[in-house]
Design an enzyme around this catalytic site. Structure first.
Site, PDB file in Angstrom:
ATOM      1  N   HIS A   1       0.738  -1.097  -0.013  1.00 26.08           N
ATOM      2  CA  HIS A   1      -0.097   0.070  -0.129  1.00 26.08           C
ATOM      3  C   HIS A   1       1.060   1.355  -0.048  1.00 26.08           C
ATOM      4  CE1 HIS A   1      -2.390  -3.251   1.811  1.00 26.08           C
ATOM      5  NE2 HIS A   1      -3.405  -2.544   1.390  1.00 26.08           N
TER       6      HIS A   1
ATOM      7  N   LYS B   1      -1.585  -7.920  -4.389  1.00 23.64           N
ATOM      8  CA  LYS B   1      -2.436  -6.748  -3.682  1.00 23.64           C
ATOM      9  C   LYS B   1      -1.498  -5.422  -3.790  1.00 23.64           C
ATOM     10  CE  LYS B   1      -5.560  -4.862  -0.660  1.00 23.64           C
ATOM     11  NZ  LYS B   1      -6.020  -4.847   0.900  1.00 23.64           N
TER      12      LYS B   1
END
Length: 224
Positions: A120, A146
């Site tokens: 992230h 991700k």
């Protein structure tokens, strides 16, 4: 045809009884899978965590997010990983950050649980070559990659769609209101999971679950 992309709802509560209450509410609203944000708990205790997972008894991602990637876990890195490792036999997926030690990622992956290796950046969106490098590294280490980035303009959100269009088994998200549409478009690229909000928004740009489900399946009856 219904979307094959699973809608995951993060459960970000500080008390166990609230975790169970919110989890049941999200299940009733149509969640396909729950993300148990263990880092949100005031005093994470594995015995209680195990009992909670077993009581909820629903497909689940165990996540114990570190502070540098938007998490709240306050213990040591060894304690954080130990909880995730012990959860591996209880859940469908374990999410572990790419910046974690490779040894820890491999240890969890070797349990046989499906691993989501995540990255992230709440400040920016890198160039496509850098994102591709991150995704490839994640897929070398785990089962699902991700990535989630903060866009500064529409072009940044298109970088995320480009990743989705070229990378299998990848969750790619452009955060904020500007990038919220990428959460819906994920299903058009066969992304395995997209994230929506139940009671709490845990990342910028999350769409509530009812709206997300309607958008993912809006073309269901288009040919009727």
């Amino acid at each position: 045809m219904y979307s094959q992309t699973k809608i995951a709802i993060p459960i970000f509560q500080s008390k166990i009884d609230e975790v169970i209450e919110v989890a049941n509410d999200c299940i009733n609203k149509g969640a396909d899978i729950l993300e148990f944000r263990i880092d949100a708990l005031e005093n994470p205790d594995f015995k209680q965590i195990k009992q909670t997972i077993e009581e909820i008894n629903f497909p689940m991602i165990a996540t114990n997010r570190i502070s540098t990637e938007g998490g709240s876990f306050k213990g040591s890195e060894k304690e954080r990983i130990d909880i995730l490792y012990k959860c591996a036999d209880l859940v469908d997926y374990v999410d572990i950050e790419l910046q974690s030690d490779d040894e820890y990622i491999n240890m969890i992956h070797d349990t046989g649980v499906k691993t989501i290796v995540s990255y992230h950046d709440f400040e920016k969106t890198p160039e496509i070559d850098e994102i591709t490098y991150i995704v490839n590294k994640e897929q070398e280490l785990g089962d699902i990659a991700k990535v989630a980035f903060m866009p500064k303009d529409l072009d940044d959100t298109l970088k995320v769609l480009a990743i989705l269009s070229h990378c299998e088994n990848t969750i790619a998200i452009s955060m904020s209101d500007l990038g919220s549409y990428t959460r819906v478009m994920a299903s058009k690229f066969d992304s395995p999971i997209t994230f929506a909000a139940g009671r709490d928004v845990t990342a910028p740009g999350q769409i509530d679950i009812e709206t997300m489900r309607a958008l993912l399946n809006m073309d269901l009856n288009i040919m009727d």
